[in-house]
Motif scaffolding. Sequence first.
Motif, PDB file in Angstrom:
ATOM      1  N   ASP A 164      40.797  54.055  55.028  1.00 21.74           N
ATOM      2  CA  ASP A 164      42.084  53.758  54.648  1.00 21.74           C
ATOM      3  C   ASP A 164      42.693  52.799  55.933  1.00 21.74           C
ATOM      4  N   ASP A 165      43.936  52.483  55.854  1.00 22.20           N
ATOM      5  CA  ASP A 165      44.275  51.191  56.693  1.00 22.20           C
ATOM      6  C   ASP A 165      45.613  51.714  57.062  1.00 22.20           C
ATOM      7  N   LEU A 166      46.265  50.689  58.170  1.00 25.15           N
ATOM      8  CA  LEU A 166      47.564  50.863  58.641  1.00 25.15           C
ATOM      9  C   LEU A 166      48.404  49.856  58.165  1.00 25.15           C
ATOM     10  N   GLU A 167      47.895  48.628  57.735  1.00 28.77           N
ATOM     11  CA  GLU A 167      48.525  47.339  57.366  1.00 28.77           C
ATOM     12  C   GLU A 167      47.679  46.625  56.265  1.00 28.77           C
ATOM     13  N   THR A 168      48.045  45.622  55.698  1.00 25.55           N
ATOM     14  CA  THR A 168      47.498  44.859  54.707  1.00 25.55           C
ATOM     15  C   THR A 168      46.878  43.518  55.311  1.00 25.55           C
ATOM     16  N   THR A 234      53.549  45.499  70.039  1.00 24.00           N
ATOM     17  CA  THR A 234      54.779  46.341  70.112  1.00 24.00           C
ATOM     18  C   THR A 234      55.045  46.877  68.803  1.00 24.00           C
ATOM     19  N   LYS A 235      55.582  45.640  68.022  1.00 24.25           N
ATOM     20  CA  LYS A 235      56.134  45.811  66.698  1.00 24.25           C
ATOM     21  C   LYS A 235      55.147  46.625  65.828  1.00 24.25           C
ATOM     22  N   ARG A 236      53.806  46.366  66.039  1.00 26.21           N
ATOM     23  CA  ARG A 236      52.817  46.915  65.018  1.00 26.21           C
ATOM     24  C   ARG A 236      52.731  48.388  65.462  1.00 26.21           C
ATOM     25  N   ASN A 237      52.769  48.665  66.528  1.00 28.19           N
ATOM     26  CA  ASN A 237      52.496  50.121  67.286  1.00 28.19           C
ATOM     27  C   ASN A 237      53.695  50.843  66.814  1.00 28.19           C
ATOM     28  N   GLN A 238      54.702  50.198  66.850  1.00 27.66           N
ATOM     29  CA  GLN A 238      56.039  51.110  66.066  1.00 27.66           C
ATOM     30  C   GLN A 238      55.762  51.539  64.771  1.00 27.66           C
ATOM     31  N   ASP A 239      55.343  50.335  64.021  1.00 28.94           N
ATOM     32  CA  ASP A 239      55.310  50.536  62.602  1.00 28.94           C
ATOM     33  C   ASP A 239      54.144  51.549  62.196  1.00 28.94           C
ATOM     34  N   TRP A 240      53.117  51.517  62.822  1.00 27.15           N
ATOM     35  CA  TRP A 240      51.773  52.519  62.833  1.00 27.15           C
ATOM     36  C   TRP A 240      52.337  53.978  62.943  1.00 27.15           C
ATOM     37  N   ILE A 241      53.142  54.135  64.226  1.00 25.78           N
ATOM     38  CA  ILE A 241      53.357  55.501  64.746  1.00 25.78           C
ATOM     39  C   ILE A 241      54.289  56.221  63.706  1.00 25.78           C
ATOM     40  N   THR A 242      54.982  55.420  62.813  1.00 27.08           N
ATOM     41  CA  THR A 242      55.664  55.894  61.768  1.00 27.08           C
ATOM     42  C   THR A 242      55.143  56.387  60.373  1.00 27.08           C
ATOM     43  N   LYS A 243      53.579  55.978  60.497  1.00 26.53           N
ATOM     44  CA  LYS A 243      52.537  56.349  59.431  1.00 26.53           C
ATOM     45  C   LYS A 243      51.635  56.981  59.693  1.00 26.53           C
ATOM     46  N   MET A 244      51.074  57.331  61.038  1.00 30.66           N
ATOM     47  CA  MET A 244      49.932  58.243  61.422  1.00 30.66           C
ATOM     48  C   MET A 244      50.401  59.503  61.352  1.00 30.66           C
ATOM     49  N   PRO A 245      51.756  60.197  61.541  1.00 31.56           N
ATOM     50  CA  PRO A 245      51.609  61.545  61.512  1.00 31.56           C
ATOM     51  C   PRO A 245      51.454  62.034  60.052  1.00 31.56           C
ATOM     52  N   SER A 252      42.116  64.852  58.732  1.00 24.80           N
ATOM     53  CA  SER A 252      41.712  64.532  59.849  1.00 24.80           C
ATOM     54  C   SER A 252      41.184  62.897  59.814  1.00 24.80           C
ATOM     55  N   ASN A 253      41.659  62.213  60.769  1.00 24.37           N
ATOM     56  CA  ASN A 253      41.441  60.732  60.837  1.00 24.37           C
ATOM     57  C   ASN A 253      40.973  60.217  62.055  1.00 24.37           C
ATOM     58  N   LEU A 254      40.010  59.365  62.035  1.00 21.49           N
ATOM     59  CA  LEU A 254      39.568  58.682  63.266  1.00 21.49           C
ATOM     60  C   LEU A 254      40.219  57.256  63.139  1.00 21.49           C
ATOM     61  N   PHE A 255      41.412  57.087  63.976  1.00 19.49           N
ATOM     62  CA  PHE A 255      42.108  55.847  63.747  1.00 19.49           C
ATOM     63  C   PHE A 255      41.148  54.765  64.833  1.00 19.49           C
ATOM     64  N   LYS A 270      50.904  56.758  74.533  1.00 22.44           N
ATOM     65  CA  LYS A 270      52.086  57.133  75.251  1.00 22.44           C
ATOM     66  C   LYS A 270      53.110  57.644  73.938  1.00 22.44           C
ATOM     67  N   LEU A 271      53.008  56.787  72.684  1.00 27.20           N
ATOM     68  CA  LEU A 271      54.178  56.882  71.691  1.00 27.20           C
ATOM     69  C   LEU A 271      53.728  58.243  71.169  1.00 27.20           C
ATOM     70  N   LEU A 272      52.296  58.562  70.896  1.00 28.37           N
ATOM     71  CA  LEU A 272      52.041  59.631  70.367  1.00 28.37           C
ATOM     72  C   LEU A 272      52.346  60.807  71.106  1.00 28.37           C
ATOM     73  N   SER A 273      52.136  60.926  72.293  1.00 25.24           N
ATOM     74  CA  SER A 273      52.390  61.775  73.297  1.00 25.24           C
ATOM     75  C   SER A 273      54.132  62.149  73.236  1.00 25.24           C
ATOM     76  N   ALA A 274      54.714  61.175  73.098  1.00 30.05           N
ATOM     77  CA  ALA A 274      56.310  61.320  72.978  1.00 30.05           C
ATOM     78  C   ALA A 274      56.645  62.015  71.734  1.00 30.05           C
TER      79      ALA A 274
END
Length: 283
Positions: A164-168, A234-245, A252-255, A270-274
């Motif tokens: 799978d992937d997080l972006e194109t 930063t912007k990509r992390n924020q985008d990914w954190i909306t997709k990962m959950p 079960s994923n290996l990102f 830190k984003l996942l911990s938050a």
Amino acid sequence: MKKISFLAIIAFIVATISVHAQENSLLWKISGNGLKKDSYLLGTLHVMCEEDYSLKDKIKNLIPLVDVLTLEVNIGSEENKAIIPEMMKPDTTFLKGLTPAELAKVDSILTSQQLSIRMLDMMSPAVFVSILSLKTLNCSDPRNIKTMEVDLQSMATAAGKRIDDLETLKFQMDMLNKMFQASDLVTYLNMMDDMPAISKKMVTAYQAENLKDLETIIYDNSYLSKEEQADFLTKRNQDWITKMPSKMQESSNLFAVGAGHLVGDKGLIKLLSAKGYKLTPIF
């Protein structure tokens, strides 16, 4: 009382050292927050010389345990394969803004690197900067470049795991082409002599799994402006954190993403911990 205080201080020091030592891992288990199965977060260095490269057992051993390998981009997907030729096309306007003196400087530096300015007539700026970055690695044999994502994908495919992937690919190429303008090429080429030392530091920090050193190198403003850091990380992390959950709820994923996305106050750890997940380093 003094003895108790002294022992308490020693215990505190040991605990503090242990906490900081635990931060030195590029592989983290993601658990809790209602997950039925654990997922994992791996920081990669996308490209390395063969002599610097290794895929540790702790990473190899995870492939049988997860359901899905999730990369930044799945190059092998039908969608991405179909657009690769289009994404590699040159931008005929790329060099238009440079003065004759700047063009001559660019041509001179590229020639000294056994490259040519005419390469930009044959490929996109994003592809060209990728070639430049390979030059800065100073590999003993430039033909033997190792890519961790390729090895992980081969292992996952052989084990029957879904990719799978997080972006194109289009998103990534458009981002790189937007970030890398002709003026940036001039700046980058003027730093070419310094780049091998920076690359060496990054490889050394990566091999030691030293997240603090990686953060310092990656967030060095001499080669990434604040705006570029925001776009690239930063912007990509924020985008990914909306997709990962949702991905973790399903399977079960290996990102496996670039190590720069793990570090810092706005990094994935830190984003996942938050968000309430428990992040545990794996040594």
